[in-house]
Write a protein that holds these residues in place. Structure first.
Motif, PDB file in Angstrom:
ATOM      1  N   ILE A  25       0.847  -1.192   0.000  1.00 34.98           N
ATOM      2  CA  ILE A  25       0.000   0.000   0.000  1.00 34.98           C
ATOM      3  C   ILE A  25       0.885   1.244   0.000  1.00 34.98           C
ATOM      4  O   ILE A  25       0.598   2.216  -0.693  1.00 34.98           O
ATOM      5  N   GLY A  26       1.984   1.189   0.755  1.00 35.08           N
ATOM      6  CA  GLY A  26       2.923   2.310   0.770  1.00 35.08           C
ATOM      7  C   GLY A  26       3.505   2.597  -0.596  1.00 35.08           C
ATOM      8  O   GLY A  26       3.752   3.754  -0.954  1.00 35.08           O
ATOM      9  N   VAL A  27       3.732   1.562  -1.388  1.00 38.89           N
ATOM     10  CA  VAL A  27       4.224   1.742  -2.759  1.00 38.89           C
ATOM     11  C   VAL A  27       3.121   2.352  -3.614  1.00 38.89           C
ATOM     12  O   VAL A  27       3.333   3.343  -4.312  1.00 38.89           O
ATOM     13  N   ASP A  28       1.937   1.759  -3.542  1.00 37.92           N
ATOM     14  CA  ASP A  28       0.822   2.198  -4.379  1.00 37.92           C
ATOM     15  C   ASP A  28       0.347   3.612  -4.031  1.00 37.92           C
ATOM     16  O   ASP A  28      -0.092   4.349  -4.910  1.00 37.92           O
ATOM     17  N   GLU A  29       0.422   3.958  -2.768  1.00 40.30           N
ATOM     18  CA  GLU A  29      -0.089   5.249  -2.293  1.00 40.30           C
ATOM     19  C   GLU A  29       1.034   6.232  -1.961  1.00 40.30           C
ATOM     20  O   GLU A  29       0.823   7.177  -1.196  1.00 40.30           O
ATOM     21  N   ALA A  30       2.209   6.027  -2.527  1.00 34.77           N
ATOM     22  CA  ALA A  30       3.369   6.854  -2.190  1.00 34.77           C
ATOM     23  C   ALA A  30       3.103   8.337  -2.385  1.00 34.77           C
ATOM     24  O   ALA A  30       3.499   9.161  -1.564  1.00 34.77           O
ATOM     25  N   GLU A  31       2.412   8.671  -3.443  1.00 34.30           N
ATOM     26  CA  GLU A  31       2.178  10.093  -3.730  1.00 34.30           C
ATOM     27  C   GLU A  31       1.341  10.753  -2.639  1.00 34.30           C
ATOM     28  O   GLU A  31       1.696  11.815  -2.123  1.00 34.30           O
ATOM     29  N   SER A  32       0.246  10.133  -2.272  1.00 31.41           N
ATOM     30  CA  SER A  32      -0.599  10.747  -1.242  1.00 31.41           C
ATOM     31  C   SER A  32       0.059  10.684   0.134  1.00 31.41           C
ATOM     32  O   SER A  32      -0.058  11.619   0.924  1.00 31.41           O
ATOM     33  N   LEU A  33       0.782   9.611   0.422  1.00 33.25           N
ATOM     34  CA  LEU A  33       1.465   9.501   1.712  1.00 33.25           C
ATOM     35  C   LEU A  33       2.579  10.528   1.865  1.00 33.25           C
ATOM     36  O   LEU A  33       2.868  10.976   2.967  1.00 33.25           O
ATOM     37  N   ALA A  34       3.198  10.886   0.750  1.00 37.07           N
ATOM     38  CA  ALA A  34       4.331  11.807   0.788  1.00 37.07           C
ATOM     39  C   ALA A  34       3.911  13.254   0.558  1.00 37.07           C
ATOM     40  O   ALA A  34       4.750  14.133   0.416  1.00 37.07           O
ATOM     41  N   ALA A  40       9.848  13.486  -1.920  1.00 38.26           N
ATOM     42  CA  ALA A  40       9.308  12.659  -0.834  1.00 38.26           C
ATOM     43  C   ALA A  40       8.603  11.428  -1.392  1.00 38.26           C
ATOM     44  O   ALA A  40       8.638  10.355  -0.788  1.00 38.26           O
ATOM     45  N   VAL A  41       7.969  11.577  -2.547  1.00 41.79           N
ATOM     46  CA  VAL A  41       7.297  10.435  -3.187  1.00 41.79           C
ATOM     47  C   VAL A  41       8.325   9.364  -3.531  1.00 41.79           C
ATOM     48  O   VAL A  41       8.122   8.174  -3.265  1.00 41.79           O
ATOM     49  N   VAL A  42       9.456   9.776  -4.094  1.00 40.03           N
ATOM     50  CA  VAL A  42      10.515   8.829  -4.451  1.00 40.03           C
ATOM     51  C   VAL A  42      11.033   8.134  -3.198  1.00 40.03           C
ATOM     52  O   VAL A  42      11.215   6.913  -3.182  1.00 40.03           O
ATOM     53  N   ARG A  43      11.256   8.887  -2.142  1.00 37.09           N
ATOM     54  CA  ARG A  43      11.738   8.293  -0.879  1.00 37.09           C
ATOM     55  C   ARG A  43      10.724   7.305  -0.313  1.00 37.09           C
ATOM     56  O   ARG A  43      11.083   6.214   0.115  1.00 37.09           O
ATOM     57  N   GLN A  44       9.455   7.695  -0.306  1.00 35.58           N
ATOM     58  CA  GLN A  44       8.406   6.811   0.221  1.00 35.58           C
ATOM     59  C   GLN A  44       8.323   5.531  -0.593  1.00 35.58           C
ATOM     60  O   GLN A  44       8.266   4.438  -0.049  1.00 35.58           O
ATOM     61  N   ARG A  45       8.319   5.667  -1.913  1.00 35.39           N
ATOM     62  CA  ARG A  45       8.202   4.497  -2.780  1.00 35.39           C
ATOM     63  C   ARG A  45       9.421   3.578  -2.601  1.00 35.39           C
ATOM     64  O   ARG A  45       9.276   2.363  -2.485  1.00 35.39           O
ATOM     65  N   THR A  46      10.615   4.175  -2.554  1.00 38.37           N
ATOM     66  CA  THR A  46      11.842   3.391  -2.388  1.00 38.37           C
ATOM     67  C   THR A  46      11.837   2.665  -1.045  1.00 38.37           C
ATOM     68  O   THR A  46      12.171   1.479  -0.962  1.00 38.37           O
ATOM     69  N   PHE A  47      11.451   3.376   0.011  1.00 42.40           N
ATOM     70  CA  PHE A  47      11.390   2.771   1.340  1.00 42.40           C
ATOM     71  C   PHE A  47      10.397   1.609   1.346  1.00 42.40           C
ATOM     72  O   PHE A  47      10.706   0.512   1.820  1.00 42.40           O
ATOM     73  N   SER A  48       9.202   1.840   0.809  1.00 42.46           N
ATOM     74  CA  SER A  48       8.171   0.799   0.817  1.00 42.46           C
ATOM     75  C   SER A  48       8.563  -0.396  -0.045  1.00 42.46           C
ATOM     76  O   SER A  48       8.302  -1.542   0.322  1.00 42.46           O
ATOM     77  N   GLU A  49       9.206  -0.151  -1.190  1.00 42.72           N
ATOM     78  CA  GLU A  49       9.671  -1.259  -2.022  1.00 42.72           C
ATOM     79  C   GLU A  49      10.716  -2.084  -1.287  1.00 42.72           C
ATOM     80  O   GLU A  49      10.736  -3.312  -1.387  1.00 42.72           O
ATOM     81  N   GLY A  50      11.577  -1.416  -0.526  1.00 40.05           N
ATOM     82  CA  GLY A  50      12.563  -2.136   0.286  1.00 40.05           C
ATOM     83  C   GLY A  50      11.898  -2.974   1.358  1.00 40.05           C
ATOM     84  O   GLY A  50      12.318  -4.111   1.627  1.00 40.05           O
ATOM     85  N   GLU A  51      10.857  -2.425   1.969  1.00 41.34           N
ATOM     86  CA  GLU A  51      10.097  -3.185   2.967  1.00 41.34           C
ATOM     87  C   GLU A  51       9.486  -4.436   2.340  1.00 41.34           C
ATOM     88  O   GLU A  51       9.562  -5.517   2.920  1.00 41.34           O
ATOM     89  N   VAL A  52       8.873  -4.270   1.183  1.00 37.03           N
ATOM     90  CA  VAL A  52       8.240  -5.410   0.505  1.00 37.03           C
ATOM     91  C   VAL A  52       9.280  -6.495   0.242  1.00 37.03           C
ATOM     92  O   VAL A  52       9.062  -7.674   0.556  1.00 37.03           O
ATOM     93  N   SER A  53      10.418  -6.101  -0.311  1.00 40.36           N
ATOM     94  CA  SER A  53      11.475  -7.081  -0.617  1.00 40.36           C
ATOM     95  C   SER A  53      11.938  -7.811   0.637  1.00 40.36           C
ATOM     96  O   SER A  53      12.091  -9.036   0.631  1.00 40.36           O
ATOM     97  N   GLY A  54      12.159  -7.078   1.703  1.00 37.72           N
ATOM     98  CA  GLY A  54      12.614  -7.686   2.954  1.00 37.72           C
ATOM     99  C   GLY A  54      11.584  -8.624   3.548  1.00 37.72           C
ATOM    100  O   GLY A  54      11.924  -9.709   4.049  1.00 37.72           O
TER     101      GLY A  54
END
Length: 77
Positions: A25-34, A40-54
């Motif tokens: 959800i953090g990846v999909d909603e990065a724009e609104s969350l950031a 900030a959108v890039v940071r949010q998406r990158t962070f969330s993608e890292g979470e998903v991978s982990g």
């Protein structure tokens, strides 16, 4: 914190899957969350993608250690 000598695999995998869903959800909603700030959108998406991978990797490790079928073997994305 209470020490636990055993782990209930299904409960652990369910919690990891729940966290993975939240990270997606953090990846999909990065724009609104950031707040629509491009950097900030890039940071949010990158962070969330890292979470998903982990979290996907953590689920695989738990399954392997428990001797359960590994999801990657069933073409899970």
């Amino acid at each position: 914190m209470k020490r636990v000598d055993t782990v209930v695999v299904a409960e652990l995998l369910a919690k990891l899957a729940e966290l993975e869903h939240g990270a997606k959800i953090g990846v999909d909603e990065a724009e609104s969350l950031a707040g629509h700030d491009p950097a900030a959108v890039v940071r949010q998406r990158t962070f969330s993608e890292g979470e998903v991978s982990g979290l996907v990797l953590a689920q695989r490790v738990v399954r392997e250690l428990a001797g359960w079928p590994v999801e990657a073997d069933s073409n899970r994305e």
